[in-house]
Scaffold this motif. Sequence first.
Motif, PDB file in Angstrom:
ATOM      1  N   THR A 288       1.042  -1.119  -0.003  1.00  0.00           N
ATOM      2  CA  THR A 288       0.089   0.026  -0.079  1.00  0.00           C
ATOM      3  C   THR A 288       0.836   1.324   0.054  1.00  0.00           C
ATOM      4  O   THR A 288       1.920   1.319   0.283  1.00  0.00           O
ATOM      5  CB  THR A 288      -0.789  -0.044   1.269  1.00  0.00           C
ATOM      6  N   ALA A 289       0.313   2.366  -0.510  1.00  0.00           N
ATOM      7  CA  ALA A 289       1.137   3.614  -0.515  1.00  0.00           C
ATOM      8  C   ALA A 289       1.761   3.751   1.326  1.00  0.00           C
ATOM      9  O   ALA A 289       2.999   4.323   1.271  1.00  0.00           O
ATOM     10  CB  ALA A 289       0.030   4.919  -0.584  1.00  0.00           C
ATOM     11  N   THR A 290       1.052   3.746   1.857  1.00  0.00           N
ATOM     12  CA  THR A 290       1.664   3.785   3.511  1.00  0.00           C
ATOM     13  C   THR A 290       2.789   2.708   3.687  1.00  0.00           C
ATOM     14  O   THR A 290       3.763   3.108   4.168  1.00  0.00           O
ATOM     15  CB  THR A 290       0.409   3.344   4.592  1.00  0.00           C
ATOM     16  N   GLU A 291       2.488   1.520   3.295  1.00  0.00           N
ATOM     17  CA  GLU A 291       3.617   0.464   3.459  1.00  0.00           C
ATOM     18  C   GLU A 291       4.932   0.888   2.577  1.00  0.00           C
ATOM     19  O   GLU A 291       6.032   0.783   3.346  1.00  0.00           O
ATOM     20  CB  GLU A 291       3.301  -0.791   3.058  1.00  0.00           C
ATOM     21  N   ARG A 292       4.541   1.581   1.585  1.00  0.00           N
ATOM     22  CA  ARG A 292       5.706   1.885   0.549  1.00  0.00           C
ATOM     23  C   ARG A 292       6.537   3.155   1.163  1.00  0.00           C
ATOM     24  O   ARG A 292       7.732   3.037   1.387  1.00  0.00           O
ATOM     25  CB  ARG A 292       5.041   2.504  -0.733  1.00  0.00           C
ATOM     26  N   LEU A 293       5.734   4.045   1.805  1.00  0.00           N
ATOM     27  CA  LEU A 293       6.696   5.145   2.604  1.00  0.00           C
ATOM     28  C   LEU A 293       7.347   4.521   3.571  1.00  0.00           C
ATOM     29  O   LEU A 293       8.523   5.028   3.849  1.00  0.00           O
ATOM     30  CB  LEU A 293       5.399   6.216   3.005  1.00  0.00           C
ATOM     31  N   ALA A 294       6.825   3.748   4.602  1.00  0.00           N
ATOM     32  CA  ALA A 294       7.512   2.975   5.492  1.00  0.00           C
ATOM     33  C   ALA A 294       8.769   2.514   4.964  1.00  0.00           C
ATOM     34  O   ALA A 294       9.947   2.192   5.638  1.00  0.00           O
ATOM     35  CB  ALA A 294       6.643   2.133   6.482  1.00  0.00           C
ATOM     36  N   ARG A 295       8.716   1.694   3.869  1.00  0.00           N
ATOM     37  CA  ARG A 295       9.699   0.968   3.202  1.00  0.00           C
ATOM     38  C   ARG A 295      10.967   1.841   2.925  1.00  0.00           C
ATOM     39  O   ARG A 295      12.129   1.670   2.818  1.00  0.00           O
ATOM     40  CB  ARG A 295       9.207   0.227   2.114  1.00  0.00           C
ATOM     41  N   VAL A 296      10.541   3.052   2.325  1.00  0.00           N
ATOM     42  CA  VAL A 296      11.534   3.880   2.057  1.00  0.00           C
ATOM     43  C   VAL A 296      12.497   4.594   3.007  1.00  0.00           C
ATOM     44  O   VAL A 296      13.447   4.894   2.795  1.00  0.00           O
ATOM     45  CB  VAL A 296      11.053   5.016   0.861  1.00  0.00           C
ATOM     46  N   GLU A 297      11.584   4.998   3.937  1.00  0.00           N
ATOM     47  CA  GLU A 297      12.236   5.588   5.136  1.00  0.00           C
ATOM     48  C   GLU A 297      13.666   5.405   5.738  1.00  0.00           C
ATOM     49  O   GLU A 297      14.367   6.132   5.665  1.00  0.00           O
ATOM     50  CB  GLU A 297      11.145   5.785   6.119  1.00  0.00           C
ATOM     51  N   PRO A 298      13.774   4.026   5.863  1.00  0.00           N
ATOM     52  CA  PRO A 298      15.181   3.724   6.347  1.00  0.00           C
ATOM     53  C   PRO A 298      16.079   3.980   5.345  1.00  0.00           C
ATOM     54  O   PRO A 298      17.222   4.208   5.861  1.00  0.00           O
ATOM     55  CB  PRO A 298      15.016   2.329   6.645  1.00  0.00           C
ATOM     56  N   ASP A 299      15.841   3.856   4.165  1.00  0.00           N
ATOM     57  CA  ASP A 299      16.870   4.442   3.082  1.00  0.00           C
ATOM     58  C   ASP A 299      17.245   5.847   3.222  1.00  0.00           C
ATOM     59  O   ASP A 299      18.290   6.389   3.262  1.00  0.00           O
ATOM     60  CB  ASP A 299      16.340   3.917   1.524  1.00  0.00           C
ATOM     61  N   LEU A 300      16.218   6.468   3.409  1.00  0.00           N
ATOM     62  CA  LEU A 300      16.370   8.049   3.254  1.00  0.00           C
ATOM     63  C   LEU A 300      17.120   8.374   4.463  1.00  0.00           C
ATOM     64  O   LEU A 300      18.190   9.156   4.516  1.00  0.00           O
ATOM     65  CB  LEU A 300      15.100   8.589   3.304  1.00  0.00           C
ATOM     66  N   GLN A 301      16.852   7.697   5.832  1.00  0.00           N
ATOM     67  CA  GLN A 301      17.653   7.796   6.929  1.00  0.00           C
ATOM     68  C   GLN A 301      19.127   7.713   6.864  1.00  0.00           C
ATOM     69  O   GLN A 301      20.083   8.337   7.022  1.00  0.00           O
ATOM     70  CB  GLN A 301      16.992   7.120   8.084  1.00  0.00           C
ATOM     71  N   ALA A 302      19.516   6.390   6.063  1.00  0.00           N
ATOM     72  CA  ALA A 302      20.928   5.841   5.720  1.00  0.00           C
ATOM     73  C   ALA A 302      21.263   7.081   4.853  1.00  0.00           C
ATOM     74  O   ALA A 302      22.738   7.434   5.341  1.00  0.00           O
ATOM     75  CB  ALA A 302      20.823   4.490   4.931  1.00  0.00           C
ATOM     76  N   ILE A 303      20.736   7.684   4.249  1.00  0.00           N
ATOM     77  CA  ILE A 303      21.721   8.801   3.226  1.00  0.00           C
ATOM     78  C   ILE A 303      21.748   9.969   4.279  1.00  0.00           C
ATOM     79  O   ILE A 303      22.726  10.469   4.071  1.00  0.00           O
ATOM     80  CB  ILE A 303      20.468   9.037   2.253  1.00  0.00           C
ATOM     81  N   THR A 304      20.669  10.399   4.946  1.00  0.00           N
ATOM     82  CA  THR A 304      20.774  11.502   5.897  1.00  0.00           C
ATOM     83  C   THR A 304      22.015  11.333   6.869  1.00  0.00           C
ATOM     84  O   THR A 304      22.762  12.032   7.027  1.00  0.00           O
ATOM     85  CB  THR A 304      19.375  11.537   6.787  1.00  0.00           C
TER      86      THR A 304
END
Length: 230
Positions: A155-171
Motif C-alpha cells: 500500500t502507499a503507506t507501506e511503501r512510505l515506511a519501506r523507503v524511510e530507512p533508506d532516506l535515513q541511511a542517506i541522511t
Amino acid sequence: MLTLITYPPAFGQPSASPFCVKAMYLLNHSGQKWQRQDTPDPRNWPKGKLPALWIKDEIIGDSDNIRTWLEQNGAEFDGSLSDLDRATSRAFIRMAEEHLYFHIMLDRWGDDTVWPIVRDTYFASIPSLPRRIITRGLRRTVLKGMQTQGLGRLTATERLARVEPDLQAITHRLWQGPFLFGSTPTAADASVAPMLAAMAATPGETALSQRVKNDEILSAYVTRTSEAFG
Ligand SMILES: N[C@@H](CCC(=O)N[C@@H](CS)C(=O)NCC(=O)O)C(=O)O
C-alpha cells in the motif's frame, strides 16, 4: 564528441529519467566532451532503455556500462575512497537504483492522480487520442512488472515506511559531510542525488514527493550535488 541519448527534461529535471541525469553527471565529471540527443522512445537503443552513450561506431547502453567506459578512458569518480568506502558506495548505488527507483515508478505510473500528468509529459509527441490508447497497455505492463518485482503489492503507506530507512541511511551519511563520502562528490552521489531529485519532482504531490521535498537536508544535498556535477 560523445553523444548521450537521453529522455528530454521533465518536471524541472534535466531528464525524465534519473539514470539519464546520473549519466550526465558522470560525463560532466569525466571531462569528456559530450552533447545530448533527446528522444522519448528507447526501443531502438541498446537494451531498449535509456541512457545510452554513442561513441563513434559503438553505442553503450546502461548507465553502469557508461560509468565503466568512462573509467576505462581516464575518469576517476571514487579516487579518494578506501576499499571499505568503495564497498559501501556500491551498496548505496544499488539501494538507489534497485529500490528507490521503483518507488518513483510506482508514484508516477501507479497513482491515478499523477499518471495523467506523467502520460501527457512523457508521451507528448503522440496526439492526445491515440496517446490514451497506446499508453494504457504500456501502463498495464509497467504495473504488472511492479507486481512481479513485489513493491507494487505494498500500500502507499507501506511503501512510505519501506523507503524511510533508506532516506535515513542517506541522511546519516550527510551528517558527516556535504556528500555521501565527505567533501568531494563521488559516483554514489551521481546515482543517489538524481533519485532523490526525481522523487521530489514527481508531479501531483504524492506522500513520497512531499517527504523528500520537505526534508531540508535531502533537498540541500540534491541542489549541492547538481551544482557540483555542473
Ligand atoms: N540499469 C539501467 C536502467 C535504465 C532505465 O531503467 N531506464 C528507464 C527510464 S528511467 C527506461 O528507459 N525504461 C524504458 C523501458 O523499460 O521500456 C541503467 O542504469 O541505465
